[in-house]
Design an enzyme around this catalytic site. Structure first.
Site, PDB file in Angstrom:
ATOM      1  N   HIS A 142       0.841  -1.211   0.000  1.00  0.00           N
ATOM      2  CA  HIS A 142       0.000   0.000   0.000  1.00  0.00           C
ATOM      3  C   HIS A 142       0.871   1.255   0.000  1.00  0.00           C
ATOM      4  O   HIS A 142       0.737   2.128  -0.868  1.00  0.00           O
ATOM      5  CB  HIS A 142      -0.910  -0.027   1.230  1.00  0.00           C
ATOM      6  CG  HIS A 142      -1.841   1.145   1.317  1.00  0.00           C
ATOM      7  ND1 HIS A 142      -3.163   1.074   0.959  1.00  0.00           N
ATOM      8  CD2 HIS A 142      -1.637   2.422   1.722  1.00  0.00           C
ATOM      9  CE1 HIS A 142      -3.732   2.264   1.134  1.00  0.00           C
ATOM     10  NE2 HIS A 142      -2.828   3.102   1.600  1.00  0.00           N
ATOM     11  N   GLU A 143       1.787   1.324   0.946  1.00  0.00           N
ATOM     12  CA  GLU A 143       2.622   2.533   1.038  1.00  0.00           C
ATOM     13  C   GLU A 143       3.556   2.639  -0.160  1.00  0.00           C
ATOM     14  O   GLU A 143       3.868   3.740  -0.618  1.00  0.00           O
ATOM     15  CB  GLU A 143       3.401   2.548   2.362  1.00  0.00           C
ATOM     16  CG  GLU A 143       2.526   2.503   3.623  1.00  0.00           C
ATOM     17  CD  GLU A 143       1.409   3.541   3.669  1.00  0.00           C
ATOM     18  OE1 GLU A 143       1.587   4.646   3.106  1.00  0.00           O
ATOM     19  OE2 GLU A 143       0.351   3.237   4.256  1.00  0.00           O
ATOM     20  N   HIS A 153       1.803   4.511  -2.827  1.00  0.00           N
ATOM     21  CA  HIS A 153       1.906   5.965  -2.620  1.00  0.00           C
ATOM     22  C   HIS A 153       3.306   6.450  -3.008  1.00  0.00           C
ATOM     23  O   HIS A 153       3.472   7.477  -3.664  1.00  0.00           O
ATOM     24  CB  HIS A 153       1.681   6.305  -1.139  1.00  0.00           C
ATOM     25  CG  HIS A 153       0.246   6.236  -0.699  1.00  0.00           C
ATOM     26  ND1 HIS A 153      -0.743   6.977  -1.293  1.00  0.00           N
ATOM     27  CD2 HIS A 153      -0.352   5.553   0.312  1.00  0.00           C
ATOM     28  CE1 HIS A 153      -1.906   6.734  -0.670  1.00  0.00           C
ATOM     29  NE2 HIS A 153      -1.689   5.872   0.296  1.00  0.00           N
ATOM     30  N   GLU A 188      -4.559   7.776  -3.316  1.00  0.00           N
ATOM     31  CA  GLU A 188      -5.015   6.495  -2.785  1.00  0.00           C
ATOM     32  C   GLU A 188      -5.245   5.475  -3.906  1.00  0.00           C
ATOM     33  O   GLU A 188      -5.134   4.272  -3.685  1.00  0.00           O
ATOM     34  CB  GLU A 188      -6.294   6.711  -1.963  1.00  0.00           C
ATOM     35  CG  GLU A 188      -6.681   5.582  -1.043  1.00  0.00           C
ATOM     36  CD  GLU A 188      -5.718   5.348   0.126  1.00  0.00           C
ATOM     37  OE1 GLU A 188      -4.787   6.152   0.341  1.00  0.00           O
ATOM     38  OE2 GLU A 188      -5.922   4.342   0.824  1.00  0.00           O
TER      39      GLU A 188
HETATM   40 ZN    ZN Z   1      -3.166   5.191   1.674  1.00  0.00          ZN
END
Ligand code: ZN
Length: 501
Positions: free
Chosen positions: A263-264, A267, A293
């Site tokens: 997830h990170e 980003h 996101e």
């Molecule tokens: Zn996030």
């Protein structure tokens, strides 16, 4: 562009970088005795940034460079976009009176304190007056920043520039209507919770090593960023060549590290992908939180919870955890990491139920801001929606209305960006699949470069040239829609659960 304006853009950008670096350090490495010193340092640099931003001289330079101004014709398209982005940011800051900024900061401090106490005692009443005060200030903020009769729009604008309630509500309401029967149909299958995620031990050192492997595998540049450990994973970008990620290690729950890192990393890949000619300018930024996101969800869910990705990585995972995964094969693992079950807590929700948690929060915060829902009735409104959307009733307020920190500091308008991220992620991934017919085969070979290259060219390197929805439309041919997301869920979970959704 005027060299003064250009250097002021660099200066504002550098001050922001320092703020981000000091904030990252505060969350990751700060010795406990340094907390108040760091708060002062941050306040000083933030005040400096604000002063430089609202400086009338900057306002004049931007007005000269804006459309209709004397300097406009000489600007390149990118410079015009820089002027637009910075003008918007400056206007919002100028319209916020210093008195309101101070009052908000104080109310947020009180809100956090009251929220923590309310959570400990499991009683919403302790938090209610603080939330009422925060709402009053947010209404003032919305009126100061301007809107067309819908105050929520002014707050949403802070996270999702260009998005409006009248555009968003029909999409999220329709999505909710499609998800409720889908969740019910999957629930009727009564699948057992995966045994390999129930109380088995996964060495945290090995988990860390595996997350580093994943970062390299997705193309995160570890010479232009780093990963550390924190309780709540987050990404903080200092510069496109200095992107800081964190992950969380839990010996009994490896998904926290595996999917936290992916997830990170999503980003982080976005931030690392800005075009070098945009560095230190307003264009080296993401057009909206929802679009940001979309990249974390794309790598975490569309790629990271996909079967193809694990065709390549599962053998190494099994080698790292030979005992815990002794009886698990690829298909069982894939089914296990995609187990769907309604839950009380948003951050633990799977990708099918997740957006129902968001619909609930969006509807309630919109109603509160509009004065259509008294704060005293918030817990009962929460519980009633939990029953209707997810078929569950929270046993207490801590596992219900008090679970998220957002309202504790009066943050309204942020929640919908999570759903926008899921919807944009699915639309972008569908477009990537059309553009790259061998995408799934590439992933199964461990090759993420074609996907990353496509995202870089179409999205990351574009920076903030266009607002989020316009950018998505330029890539996919369509703006915000739930169609691709629902098609993705129906195909994936229909196959995993062997039913027609
Ligand atoms: Zn996030």
């Amino acid at each position: 562009m005027d060299t003064w304006l250009r250097s002021r853009m660099h200066e504002l950008n550098d001050l922001n970088s320092v703020i981000n670096l000091a904030s990252w350090d505060r969350e990751v490495y700060l010795p406990s005795k340094a907390a108040s010193a760091r708060a002062q340092q941050l306040a000083t640099v933030q005040a400096l940034h604000h002063e430089r931003l609202v400086d009338p001289r900057l306002g004049e330079a931007l007005a000269r460079a804006a459309e209709g101004g004397p300097d406009f014709e000489a600007l390149t398209p990118d410079e015009r976009a820089m002027v637009r982005v910075l003008t918007r940011e400056r206007d919002r800051a100028v319209r916020l009176p210093a008195r309101l900024v101070t009052a908000l900061a104080e109310a947020q401090g009180e809100g956090l304190q009251a929220w923590r106490e309310a959570r400990t005692t499991k009683r919403f009443e302790r938090f209610q007056p603080a939330l009422e005060a925060l709402l009053a200030l947010r209404r003032e903020q919305a009126d100061a920043q301007g809107h067309d009769g819908e105050r929520y729009d002014a707050l949403l604008e802070g996270f999702e520039p260009g998005m409006r309630v009248k555009r968003l509500t029909p999409v999220l309401t329709a999505l909710r209507g499609s998800l409720i029967p889908m969740v019910a149909a999957l629930g009727e299958q009564k699948r057992a919770f995966p045994a390999f995620l129930s109380g088995r031990a996964y060495d945290t050192g090995k988990q860390w090593q595996f997350t580093m492997r994943l970062l390299k595998a997705v193309g995160f540049d570890l010479e232009a960023g780093r990963q550390d450990v924190s309780i709540h994973p987050f990404t903080n970008s200092v510069h496109a060549q200095d992107v800081r990620l964190t992950t969380r290690l839990d010996a009994a729950w490896p998904p926290a590290a595996l999917f936290g890192t992916l997830h990170e990393a999503g980003h982080g890949l976005y931030e690392q992908g800005f075009s070098p000619e945009h560095h230190r300018t307003p264009l080296a930024s993401v057009p909206s939180m929802g679009l940001h996101e979309s990249q974390s969800r794309l790598w975490e869910n569309l790629v990271g919870r996909g079967r193809a990705f694990w065709v390549h990585h599962f053998p190494a995972l099994k080698e790292a955890f030979p005992e815990a995964l002794a009886d698990v094969e690829l298909d069982g693992f894939h089914a296990g990491i995609n187990h769907v079950v309604p839950s009380l807590i948003r951050v633990e929700a799977d990708e099918v139920t997740y957006n129902l948690h968001i619909a609930l929060r969006y509807e309630l915060e919109l109603a509160m801001l509009r004065d259509e829902l008294p704060v005293s009735e918030l817990p009962s409104a929460w519980n009633e929606r939990m029953r209707r959307y997810l078929g569950m009733t929270p046993p207490d307020d801590t596992q219900g209305v008090l679970q998220d920190i957002h309202w504790a500091w009066g943050e309204l308008g942020y929640f919908p960006t999570y759903s926008l991220g899921n919807l944009y992620a699915a639309s972008l991934y569908a477009a990537a699949n059309r553009a790259l017919p061998s995408l799934e085969a590439d992933l199964a070979r461990g090759d993420t470069a074609p996907l990353l290259g496509w995202l870089r060219a179409n999205l990351h390197a574009q920076g903030f040239r266009l607002p989020a929805e316009e950018r998505v439309r330029a890539i996919t041919g369509e703006g915000l829609t739930d169609r691709d997301f629902l098609a993705y869920l129906r195909a994936k979970y229909g196959a995993l659960y062997g039913i027609k959704l």
